[in-house]
Enzyme design. Structure first.
Site, PDB file in Angstrom:
ATOM      1  N   LYS A   1      -1.819   5.928  -4.365  1.00  0.00           N
ATOM      2  CA  LYS A   1      -3.000   6.931  -4.158  1.00  0.00           C
ATOM      3  C   LYS A   1      -2.291   8.424  -4.574  1.00  0.00           C
ATOM      4  CE  LYS A   1      -3.501   4.886   0.247  1.00  0.00           C
ATOM      5  NZ  LYS A   1      -2.031   4.576   0.836  1.00  0.00           N
TER       6      LYS A   1
ATOM      7  N   HIS B   1      -6.308   9.963  -2.522  1.00  0.00           N
ATOM      8  CA  HIS B   1      -5.787   9.802  -1.160  1.00  0.00           C
ATOM      9  C   HIS B   1      -6.934  10.356  -0.138  1.00  0.00           C
ATOM     10  CE1 HIS B   1      -1.795   9.231   1.079  1.00  0.00           C
ATOM     11  NE2 HIS B   1      -2.866   9.138   1.814  1.00  0.00           N
TER      12      HIS B   1
ATOM     13  N   TYR C   1       3.932   9.415   0.224  1.00  0.00           N
ATOM     14  CA  TYR C   1       4.964   8.697   1.112  1.00  0.00           C
ATOM     15  C   TYR C   1       6.301   8.639   0.444  1.00  0.00           C
ATOM     16  CZ  TYR C   1       0.631   6.192   2.470  1.00  0.00           C
ATOM     17  OH  TYR C   1      -0.573   6.103   3.051  1.00  0.00           O
TER      18      TYR C   1
ATOM     19  N   SER D   1       5.347  -2.597   9.587  1.00  0.00           N
ATOM     20  CA  SER D   1       6.435  -2.943  10.465  1.00  0.00           C
ATOM     21  C   SER D   1       7.889  -3.269   9.827  1.00  0.00           C
ATOM     22  CB  SER D   1       6.002  -4.283  11.300  1.00  0.00           C
ATOM     23  OG  SER D   1       7.115  -4.635  12.257  1.00  0.00           O
TER      24      SER D   1
ATOM     25  N   ASP E   1       0.912  -1.295   0.039  1.00  0.00           N
ATOM     26  CA  ASP E   1       0.252  -0.082  -0.191  1.00  0.00           C
ATOM     27  C   ASP E   1       0.690   1.333  -0.014  1.00  0.00           C
ATOM     28  OD1 ASP E   1      -2.829   1.246   0.498  1.00  0.00           O
ATOM     29  OD2 ASP E   1      -1.648   2.101   1.877  1.00  0.00           O
TER      30      ASP E   1
HETATM   31  P1  NAD Z   1      -0.352   0.566  11.894  1.00  0.00           P
HETATM   32  O1  NAD Z   1      -1.495   0.576  12.690  1.00  0.00           O
HETATM   33  O2  NAD Z   1       0.130  -0.436  10.748  1.00  0.00           O
HETATM   34  O3  NAD Z   1       0.757   0.912  12.907  1.00  0.00           O
HETATM   35  C1  NAD Z   1       2.267   0.868  12.719  1.00  0.00           C
HETATM   36  C2  NAD Z   1       3.015   1.177  14.075  1.00  0.00           C
HETATM   37  O4  NAD Z   1       2.680  -0.376  14.865  1.00  0.00           O
HETATM   38  C3  NAD Z   1       4.461   1.032  14.019  1.00  0.00           C
HETATM   39  O5  NAD Z   1       4.838   1.842  15.137  1.00  0.00           O
HETATM   40  C4  NAD Z   1       4.893  -0.375  14.180  1.00  0.00           C
HETATM   41  O6  NAD Z   1       6.011  -0.467  14.644  1.00  0.00           O
HETATM   42  C5  NAD Z   1       3.969  -0.959  14.882  1.00  0.00           C
HETATM   43  N1  NAD Z   1       3.730  -2.321  14.934  1.00  0.00           N
HETATM   44  C6  NAD Z   1       3.476  -2.916  13.485  1.00  0.00           C
HETATM   45  N2  NAD Z   1       3.308  -4.226  13.786  1.00  0.00           N
HETATM   46  C7  NAD Z   1       3.264  -4.489  15.322  1.00  0.00           C
HETATM   47  C8  NAD Z   1       3.204  -5.831  16.040  1.00  0.00           C
HETATM   48  N3  NAD Z   1       2.745  -7.190  15.414  1.00  0.00           N
HETATM   49  N4  NAD Z   1       3.161  -5.554  17.252  1.00  0.00           N
HETATM   50  C9  NAD Z   1       3.383  -4.350  17.936  1.00  0.00           C
HETATM   51  N5  NAD Z   1       3.653  -3.311  17.234  1.00  0.00           N
HETATM   52  C10 NAD Z   1       3.680  -3.405  15.701  1.00  0.00           C
HETATM   53  O7  NAD Z   1      -0.306   2.149  11.153  1.00  0.00           O
HETATM   54  P2  NAD Z   1      -0.146   2.913  10.120  1.00  0.00           P
HETATM   55  O8  NAD Z   1       1.451   2.967   9.507  1.00  0.00           O
HETATM   56  O9  NAD Z   1      -0.561   4.307  10.287  1.00  0.00           O
HETATM   57  O10 NAD Z   1      -0.958   2.236   8.946  1.00  0.00           O
HETATM   58  C11 NAD Z   1      -0.726   1.400   8.174  1.00  0.00           C
HETATM   59  C12 NAD Z   1      -0.576   1.605   6.767  1.00  0.00           C
HETATM   60  O11 NAD Z   1      -1.969   2.115   6.183  1.00  0.00           O
HETATM   61  C13 NAD Z   1       0.087   2.792   6.198  1.00  0.00           C
HETATM   62  O12 NAD Z   1       1.430   2.229   6.126  1.00  0.00           O
HETATM   63  C14 NAD Z   1      -0.223   3.177   5.080  1.00  0.00           C
HETATM   64  O13 NAD Z   1       0.089   2.463   4.173  1.00  0.00           O
HETATM   65  C15 NAD Z   1      -1.646   3.289   5.414  1.00  0.00           C
HETATM   66  N6  NAD Z   1      -2.199   4.491   5.533  1.00  0.00           N
HETATM   67  C16 NAD Z   1      -3.236   5.074   4.803  1.00  0.00           C
HETATM   68  C17 NAD Z   1      -3.497   6.476   5.084  1.00  0.00           C
HETATM   69  C18 NAD Z   1      -4.566   7.128   4.210  1.00  0.00           C
HETATM   70  O14 NAD Z   1      -4.921   8.526   4.357  1.00  0.00           O
HETATM   71  N7  NAD Z   1      -4.976   6.453   3.293  1.00  0.00           N
HETATM   72  C19 NAD Z   1      -3.101   6.934   6.328  1.00  0.00           C
HETATM   73  C20 NAD Z   1      -2.515   6.252   7.402  1.00  0.00           C
HETATM   74  C21 NAD Z   1      -1.970   4.956   6.997  1.00  0.00           C
END
Ligand code: NAD
Length: 326
Positions: free
Chosen positions: A79, A112, A50, A277, A45
């Site tokens: 996006k 987006h 990004y 992650s 994604d």
């Molecule tokens: P996420 O909920 O995936 O959280 C990431 C955080 O959680 C990081 O700090 C990571 O180290 C931690 N983490 C990951 N796996 C873990 C595990 N198994 N145990 C403990 N901690 C863990 O957050 P995100 O990055 O905000 O969202 C995921 C993806 O969604 C983004 O990378 C992006 O591709 C997408 N996104 C899209 C939008 C949008 O506007 N469309 C906005 C935010 C994110």
């Protein structure tokens, strides 16, 4: 183990679990993506915002050239950023982003955010671009209606650049509106979705309309604690979702981690997830979230944590708020 998938309105299959590329540094993106493919990830994604599409694409290409996967086994979502909603800009960006990935086509191209901002030359847009002009001072909206941008995305499909199109951060009214003129279906809706922000009616609406839902920021506050103060503000004082009772209890019963429970809470309701992650063990466990079940009671108890708390809210973190979720 193959990851389960959902069938999009376009007819394409989209994996239920993918890897999110937000905050993945460009210089590490190729290796991270390549290693994620080796672990079993098939969906990535991305976004123009990004600033790591080219490098992510290089990671995919490496895996393809080594025979680990074929192009058609990989699903690329990316996006269109807010400054490029005008038709000609959207077409140019889709083309440029597709070239940056270097994989022949995009699987899913999303708007987006449903808000148009004044054009900024991509050469001068600096990461994190977010919402500001090139000097990072003001936010200027552009007079571009949604139908113009949607029609541009339809042309992106007609030109073979993307197979499916959709939108992120949209609410019900925008979905209803697009459906009045869509020639190509809204295949996907990507939204912030975690137990503190459940949005059940929006999800019901999308699923009724055959729009596949992808949840982002499934771990709630976790992702926003890594950001500058304005983004951290709403996240810093709420209990981490990994530590709340309902999540911990389900994790103990299923012998899974709290992170896996949170991801399964979404996938069990046919909502795709895209956790991020950099840690190999977590990468693996985040992928294994379609082969166990929570009880109805556990799903309900986790959903009952809903307090309507939105972390990714430009109506809150911008100095000149854009109240798109009002
Ligand atoms: P996420 O909920 O995936 O959280 C990431 C955080 O959680 C990081 O700090 C990571 O180290 C931690 N983490 C990951 N796996 C873990 C595990 N198994 N145990 C403990 N901690 C863990 O957050 P995100 O990055 O905000 O969202 C995921 C993806 O969604 C983004 O990378 C992006 O591709 C997408 N996104 C899209 C939008 C949008 O506007 N469309 C906005 C935010 C994110």
């Amino acid at each position: 183990m193959p990851v389960s998938s959902v069938t999009l309105a376009s007819g394409q299959e989209m994996p239920l679990v993918g890897f999110g590329l937000w905050k993945v540094p460009a210089e590490k993106a190729a290796d991270i993506v390549y290693n994620a493919i080796k672990v079993g990830y098939r969906l990535f994604d991305g976004a123009y915002d990004y600033q790591n599409e080219k490098e992510a694409g290089q990671g995919v290409m490496r895996a393809i050239s080594e025979g680990i996967v074929k192009r058609e086994e990989i699903f690329i979502t990316t996006k269109l950023w807010n400054n490029y909603h005008r038709k000609d800009h959207a077409l140019q960006m889709a083309k440029a982003q597709n070239e940056a990935w270097g994989l022949g086509y995009l699987d899913l191209y999303l708007i987006h955010f449903p808000v148009a901002l004044e054009y900024i030359d991509p050469e001068t847009l600096r990461y994190p671009a977010w919402w500001m002009d090139a000097e990072h001072k003001t936010i200027r909206s552009a007079k571009v209606p949604m139908h113009e941008t949607w029609q541009a995305l339809e042309e992106v499909v007609d030109a073979g650049i993307a197979k499916s199109i959709g939108i992120s951060n949209a609410q019900a009214q925008t979905l209803y509106d697009i459906q009045t003129y869509a020639r190509h279906p809204i295949s996907a809706l990507q939204i912030e979705h975690h137990p503190y922000l459940v949005q059940p009616d929006l999800i019901t609406l999308a699923q009724e309309k055959n729009i596949a839902v992808t949840a982002y920021s499934t771990f709630g506050p976790q992702s926003f604690l890594e950001l500058p103060p304005a983004f951290r503000e709403r996240a810093k004082d709420v209990p981490p979702l990994f530590e709340v009772k309902a999540v911990k209890a389900a994790a103990a019963r299923t012998a899974k981690s709290p992170a896996q429970v949170l991801l399964r809470w979404a996938t069990q309701r046919n909502i795709a997830v895209i956790p991020k992650s950099n840690n190999v063990d977590r990468l693996k466990q985040n992928l294994e979230v379609t082969d166990f079940d929570l009880t109805e009671q556990e799903l309900k108890e986790i959903s009952a944590l809903d307090v309507g708390l939105r972390f990714n809210d430009p109506g809150f973190y911008l100095d000149e708020p854009l109240r798109i979720f009002a």
